[in-house]
Design a protein around this motif. Structure first.
Motif, PDB file in Angstrom:
ATOM      1  N   PRO A 186       0.886  -1.225   0.072  1.00  0.00           N
ATOM      2  CA  PRO A 186      -0.184  -0.068  -0.035  1.00  0.00           C
ATOM      3  C   PRO A 186       0.900   1.249   0.123  1.00  0.00           C
ATOM      4  O   PRO A 186       0.338   2.342  -0.124  1.00  0.00           O
ATOM      5  CB  PRO A 186      -0.711  -0.069   1.374  1.00  0.00           C
ATOM      6  N   THR A 187       1.906   1.104   0.141  1.00  0.00           N
ATOM      7  CA  THR A 187       2.914   2.537   0.430  1.00  0.00           C
ATOM      8  C   THR A 187       3.633   2.851  -0.627  1.00  0.00           C
ATOM      9  O   THR A 187       4.539   3.797  -0.591  1.00  0.00           O
ATOM     10  CB  THR A 187       3.784   2.292   1.701  1.00  0.00           C
ATOM     11  N   SER A 208       0.686  -6.540   2.794  1.00  0.00           N
ATOM     12  CA  SER A 208       1.853  -6.919   2.233  1.00  0.00           C
ATOM     13  C   SER A 208       2.923  -5.820   2.069  1.00  0.00           C
ATOM     14  O   SER A 208       2.450  -4.960   1.775  1.00  0.00           O
ATOM     15  CB  SER A 208       1.772  -7.786   0.885  1.00  0.00           C
ATOM     16  N   SER A 209       4.244  -6.239   2.237  1.00  0.00           N
ATOM     17  CA  SER A 209       5.187  -4.872   2.037  1.00  0.00           C
ATOM     18  C   SER A 209       6.558  -5.463   1.941  1.00  0.00           C
ATOM     19  O   SER A 209       6.960  -6.600   2.241  1.00  0.00           O
ATOM     20  CB  SER A 209       5.067  -4.057   3.219  1.00  0.00           C
ATOM     21  N   HIS A 210       7.356  -4.955   1.142  1.00  0.00           N
ATOM     22  CA  HIS A 210       8.857  -5.194   1.290  1.00  0.00           C
ATOM     23  C   HIS A 210       9.433  -4.601   2.287  1.00  0.00           C
ATOM     24  O   HIS A 210      10.495  -5.214   2.804  1.00  0.00           O
ATOM     25  CB  HIS A 210       9.543  -4.364  -0.138  1.00  0.00           C
ATOM     26  N   HIS A 211       9.107  -3.704   3.242  1.00  0.00           N
ATOM     27  CA  HIS A 211       9.467  -3.184   4.224  1.00  0.00           C
ATOM     28  C   HIS A 211       9.109  -3.681   5.590  1.00  0.00           C
ATOM     29  O   HIS A 211       8.416  -3.168   6.365  1.00  0.00           O
ATOM     30  CB  HIS A 211       9.504  -1.535   4.210  1.00  0.00           C
ATOM     31  N   LEU A 212       9.684  -5.153   5.955  1.00  0.00           N
ATOM     32  CA  LEU A 212       9.133  -5.750   7.074  1.00  0.00           C
ATOM     33  C   LEU A 212       9.539  -4.706   8.368  1.00  0.00           C
ATOM     34  O   LEU A 212       8.697  -4.668   9.392  1.00  0.00           O
ATOM     35  CB  LEU A 212       9.720  -7.065   7.409  1.00  0.00           C
ATOM     36  N   GLU A 213      10.853  -4.038   8.126  1.00  0.00           N
ATOM     37  CA  GLU A 213      11.143  -3.432   9.574  1.00  0.00           C
ATOM     38  C   GLU A 213      10.137  -2.325   9.808  1.00  0.00           C
ATOM     39  O   GLU A 213       9.943  -1.845  10.931  1.00  0.00           O
ATOM     40  CB  GLU A 213      12.498  -2.914   9.324  1.00  0.00           C
ATOM     41  N   GLU A 214       9.593  -1.855   8.902  1.00  0.00           N
ATOM     42  CA  GLU A 214       8.411  -0.789   8.945  1.00  0.00           C
ATOM     43  C   GLU A 214       7.092  -1.157   9.505  1.00  0.00           C
ATOM     44  O   GLU A 214       6.554  -0.343  10.281  1.00  0.00           O
ATOM     45  CB  GLU A 214       8.283   0.016   7.852  1.00  0.00           C
ATOM     46  N   ILE A 215       6.694  -2.221   9.208  1.00  0.00           N
ATOM     47  CA  ILE A 215       5.420  -2.857   9.543  1.00  0.00           C
ATOM     48  C   ILE A 215       5.453  -3.872  10.636  1.00  0.00           C
ATOM     49  O   ILE A 215       4.418  -4.284  11.336  1.00  0.00           O
ATOM     50  CB  ILE A 215       4.713  -3.273   8.476  1.00  0.00           C
ATOM     51  N   GLU A 216       6.664  -4.274  11.080  1.00  0.00           N
ATOM     52  CA  GLU A 216       6.448  -5.596  11.871  1.00  0.00           C
ATOM     53  C   GLU A 216       5.901  -5.118  13.389  1.00  0.00           C
ATOM     54  O   GLU A 216       5.340  -6.054  13.934  1.00  0.00           O
ATOM     55  CB  GLU A 216       8.090  -6.185  12.024  1.00  0.00           C
ATOM     56  N   ASP A 217       6.124  -3.993  13.953  1.00  0.00           N
ATOM     57  CA  ASP A 217       5.535  -3.647  15.216  1.00  0.00           C
ATOM     58  C   ASP A 217       4.122  -3.773  14.963  1.00  0.00           C
ATOM     59  O   ASP A 217       3.256  -3.994  16.162  1.00  0.00           O
ATOM     60  CB  ASP A 217       5.820  -2.268  15.419  1.00  0.00           C
ATOM     61  N   LEU A 218       3.321  -3.576  13.913  1.00  0.00           N
ATOM     62  CA  LEU A 218       1.938  -3.516  13.836  1.00  0.00           C
ATOM     63  C   LEU A 218       1.205  -4.669  13.673  1.00  0.00           C
ATOM     64  O   LEU A 218       0.173  -5.129  13.780  1.00  0.00           O
ATOM     65  CB  LEU A 218       1.618  -2.724  12.597  1.00  0.00           C
TER      66      LEU A 218
END
Lengths: 248, 230, 126, 306
Positions: free
Chosen positions: D155-156, D185-195
């Motif tokens: 989405p980003t 789904s995202s390529h940036h796991l580090e950005e979303i993992e807390d969510l």
């Protein structure tokens, strides 16, 4: 969160009104085409002048047929347009399935046909008015349309049916085209074959197809023919579209 | 009428302008693939009101009030007069009638400068010597069941000593506009789809002259004359 | 507090430690209700399940106790338990690292003791 | 309740398997991260779940129904991706109005507030928006629909860091207020993992891992130190990642099934033990070779000299 169970009719209703708004491009092209057709019709479809036993006449024939034919082509084109990827994907932006999408399209096409039929006959009146004032004519002969309202209504009705038939045809061609581009070539080949292939009785296939509709003088039978062919064409489109995936 | 045509020319001007604008927008729209809502709203509003206005206007036009009782006679006057009797022709088609007393035995008939007169002439020799020449001019102009015969100017006829002079009055061509009905309605009416519409216009004229039995009639050049003998 | 998300320590552990520090500093007293998992999720922008996991660590260590339907509350002996735990685990781990490093550098036990005493003396002096 | 159940979901294009037997279940009201490299089959899988594609074989159930061509699934699900096609003839405001008609739970107040916050103008057209603005608008659509199943596929895309941050924040807040099932789904796991609550790692059209994010952090462990020593410890283990440091030193990532005692011993034997960040781990797990890009380079070198 509890899930909702939508009813098909409800969704079709929503999609129908959504599409009427989202496909507003077609109204624009309808007006453009009808204006263009009026322009072409301005030349008339024929003229005659001479001496009828001592009376000199100069006769010009006009017809609004071109307007109706243009409107039919508009129907064909608009219906084909809504089968293209861009328009089909518009469906899937919101709640839909293929059946509801097709149903909504059917109602949209019906609506467009009525709009097309009505405006084509009305713009025929506009054409008459324009000719009436733009030529220095002594005898302007047209009385029936106004004096016989039932003919007027029949005219609109049958024009709408013609437009609808073309809509459904365009819809099917569009769907086929979405499946395989070569089908268009095949259809063109079939059409040309039909133009030159003679059947018993001297005329060719295409003329037979044409006269099947156009020389039907019973309104009821005409209606039956139109409905039968429209349902047939639409059913084919339904079958095709049910197999299509979206957003590839 | 001048005000009306003024309004109309404005009407046409606006109309043409809209047409160009729409086509231009349409072509531009192919690329951008959208039409703004406000523009479309106005366009539809204008178009619909033009259509509605024109149908109202058109129904108010006098064209729709021209219906009159059309005389029943159909067919060619000439044929009727030759094969049946001139009395079979509906008197409604009679344009003008003359009755002239003529004593002499010889009569010339002709036109000014021998100009060709297209109106067919039938000369009937009566079986009496009543010393009377009577002539009847029949004219007919019916356009799709509307009778315009009155609009046709009758020829004129004068007796100048022993010469009967026929005048063709100056009359410009009748300009007729004929609307074919839309094919979507043609197919449901009696008419065939591809039929030519000539029979919608029926125009003819005839000059029927009745002369005494023993009169010698000398026709000059320029006449389409036919003698009817007993 | 800002969570350290670079991966060295699981988020829920950091949440638990932050709550412990809050209790130690007196933000929460005995029998006081602590943040719910949703409040924590909101505060730290983390998934509530992760926050719940942090709370559960503390509940498992009897720092917090659950009241059914009401939430988590600070135990009476929370402070002692936290202090105890920190002594037992955190300090022990630090000492372990210290000893290991000293061994690598060939530093004798006495020298390490001296270093500790020096650090303490310096702090007390200032 | 299980929102999604997938048994051996397979998708074949011609002869290539985009999905090769995906089996998993997703519980109600969880945020699950769909992680995988490009071409792993994430998008295909999500589109099958959304009912846009038809699975070649296998059994897929969303809300206990087959998703393809299903009105119930369509009404309770929204699928947001960067290839989102919205009616070109409608402006942004009109699109929101249409969405409101279609989605029962539509939150128009949220939509309007977000619309204003991200300074979108109602008269704009979707096709004229920049990539980032498009994604922002799609996100507003996805969140305001409040669908029991909300799918965000990348989405980003094109959003700048600030907007991304805002998006994650608003997504979480809205999720807290109205819990629902979210696939992200995202390529940036580090950005979303807390969510995330759970993570679903896809590799080569299969589910590689499906576990809570919290567990992922402890799932693997990194060891570094003398080569011989390390090899001794990881002899029997699967090595996910291996990197030589100098001549004698090695860094490896292995599955963490050591006991506390063993870990202490490892430390005492002079090796350094590191936790592995989730995104690194996912990267290692989805790499084709143990050494990653280094292997490609080293292989070329060794080929040359052999």
């Amino acid at each position: 969160m509890s899930i909702t169970k939508p009813s098909l009719t409800n969704i079709v209703k929503k999609q129908y009104s959504y599409k009427l708004r989202a496909y507003r491009q077609v109204y624009n092209s309808l007006i453009a085409l009808q204006l263009l057709a009026i322009f072409f019709s301005f030349n008339g479809v024929g003229s005659m002048s001479g001496n009828w036993g001592g009376i000199h006449l100069n006769i010009n024939y006009y017809s609004a047929d071109i307007i109706i034919i243009f409107t039919m082509l508009w129907g064909l084109n608009s219906a084909a347009l809504i089968t293209t990827k861009a328009y089909r994907f518009d469906d899937f932006a919101f709640v839909t399935n293929r059946l509801s999408g097709n149903m909504a399209n059917l109602y949209v096409m019906l609506t467009l046909s009525v709009i097309g039929g009505l405006t084509s006959i009305l713009s025929g009146v506009l054409l008459k008015l324009l000719i009436y004032y733009s030529t220095d004519v002594q005898i302007f002969n047209d009385t029936r349309l106004m004096s016989e309202p039932n003919l007027f209504v029949t005219s609109i009705l049958s024009a709408s049916m013609y437009v609808f038939l073309f809509c459904v045809l365009g819809y099917m061609i569009g769907m086929l085209f979405q499946v395989n581009k070569m089908i268009l070539v095949a259809l063109a080949a079939l059409f040309i074959w039909g133009l030159f292939k003679d059947v018993s009785g001297g005329s060719n296939v295409m003329v037979n197809v044409f006269t099947f509709f156009v020389s039907e003088s019973s309104l009821f039978l005409f209606f039956i023919k139109m409905m039968f062919c429209s349902i047939l064409l639409f059913s084919i489109s339904l079958v095709i579209s049910n197999r299509m995936e979206v957003r590839q | 009428m001048t005000i009306l045509s003024g309004i109309l020319s404005l009407f046409i001007l606006v109309f043409v302008a809209i047409g160009f604008f729409v086509i231009w927008r349409g072509l531009k729209g192919v690329k951008k693939s959208y039409v703004s809502k406000r523009y479309l709203k106005w366009l539809i509003r204008v178009y619909v009101s033009v259509l509605v206005l024109s149908i109202i206007w058109y129904s108010l036009l006098s064209v729709s009030n021209r219906i009159e009782d059309v005389p029943s006679t159909s067919g060619n006057f000439y044929d009727i007069a030759v094969n049946q009797s001139v009395d079979e022709i509906d008197p409604a088609f009679i344009g003008k009638q003359w009755s002239i007393d003529y004593e002499k035995n010889k009569l010339n008939i002709g036109t000014v400068d021998h100009e060709y007169l297209e109106t067919p002439i039938i000369v009937y020799r009566s079986d009496k010597n009543n010393r009377k020449i009577s002539a009847t001019y029949y004219k007919k102009l019916v356009v799709s069941e509307n009778d315009y015969s009155k609009e046709v100017k009758s020829i004129d006829l004068t007796l100048n000593q022993d010469r009967l002079l026929l005048y063709q009055p100056a009359q410009p061509d009748f300009k007729i506009v004929l609307f074919k009905k839309e094919f979507t309605i043609r197919q449901f009416t009696e008419e065939k789809l591809f039929e030519k519409r000539e029979e919608d216009v029926s125009a003819q004229s005839l000059l029927y002259i009745s002369i005494p039995k023993d009169l010698t009639l000398i026709a000059e050049d320029g006449l389409n004359i036919h003698y009817l003998d007993n | 507090m800002i969570l350290n998300t670079d991966g060295t320590k699981p988020i829920y552990v950091q949440i638990a430690e932050w709550l412990e520090t809050e209790i130690l500093s007196g933000s929460f007293n005995s029998d006081q209700k602590v943040y719910s998992q949703y409040q924590l999720a909101e505060i730290f922008n983390i998934n509530p399940a992760t926050a719940a996991k942090g709370l559960n660590i503390l509940a498992d260590g009897d720092v917090l106790y659950k009241k059914r339907g009401l939430g988590m509350f600070v135990s009476n002996d929370a402070r002692e338990r936290i202090l105890n735990k920190r002594k037992k685990h955190t300090l022990k781990k630090l000492v372990q690292d210290l000893v290991l490093e000293a061994e690598r550098l060939n530093v004798s036990e006495e020298e390490v003791f001296d270093m500790i005493k020096n650090v303490k003396r310096n702090w007390e002096g200032t | 309740m299980k929102v999604i159940e997938s048994k051996e979901m397979t998708k074949v294009y011609g002869k290539t398997y985009a999905l090769n037997g995906i089996t998993f279940e997703i519980e109600e009201n969880k945020i699950t991260g769909i992680i995988g490299r490009n071409g792993a089959g994430k998008t295909t899988m999500l589109k099958i779940i959304a009912g846009l594609f038809k699975e070649t074989s296998g059994e897929v159930r969303v809300f206990s129904e087959k998703p393809f061509n299903n009105l119930t699934v369509s009404a309770n699900m929204i699928f947001i991706d960067d290839g989102m096609i919205l009616p070109a003839s409608l402006n942004l405001k009109e699109i929101l109005d249409e969405a409101e008609r279609f989605y029962e739970n539509w939150d128009s107040s949220l939509a309007n507030r977000l619309f204003d916050y991200f300074s979108l103008s109602p008269n704009q057209y979707h096709s004229n928006l920049s990539k980032g603005m498009k994604s922002t608008f799609n996100m507003i659509l996805g969140l305001s629909a409040k669908c029991p199943l909300t799918i965000f596929d990348e989405p980003t895309t094109g959003m700048d860091a600030g907007v991304r941050h805002d998006f994650y924040r608003v997504m979480l807040k809205d999720y807290l207020a109205y819990p629902r099932t979210i696939l992200l789904s995202s390529h940036h796991l580090e950005e979303i993992e807390d969510l995330l609550e759970d993570i679903l790692l896809i590799k080569d059209g299969r589910v590689h891992l499906h576990l809570p994010v919290a567990d992922l952090k402890e799932w693997a462990i990194g060891l570094s130190g003398k080569k011989d020593l390390i090899n001794e410890w990881v002899k029997t283990k699967k090595v996910f990642h291996e990197k030589s440091i100098g001549h004698n030193n090695l860094y490896v990532v292995v599955k963490n099934d050591f006991t506390i005692r063993e870990l202490e011993n490892i430390t005492l034997s002079g090796l350094d033990v590191f936790p592995v960040s989730s995104s690194d781990l996912c990267m290692y797990l989805t790499q084709k070779t143990k050494g990653g890009i280094d292997d490609v380079y080293n292989k070329a070198k060794s080929d040359k000299y052999s």
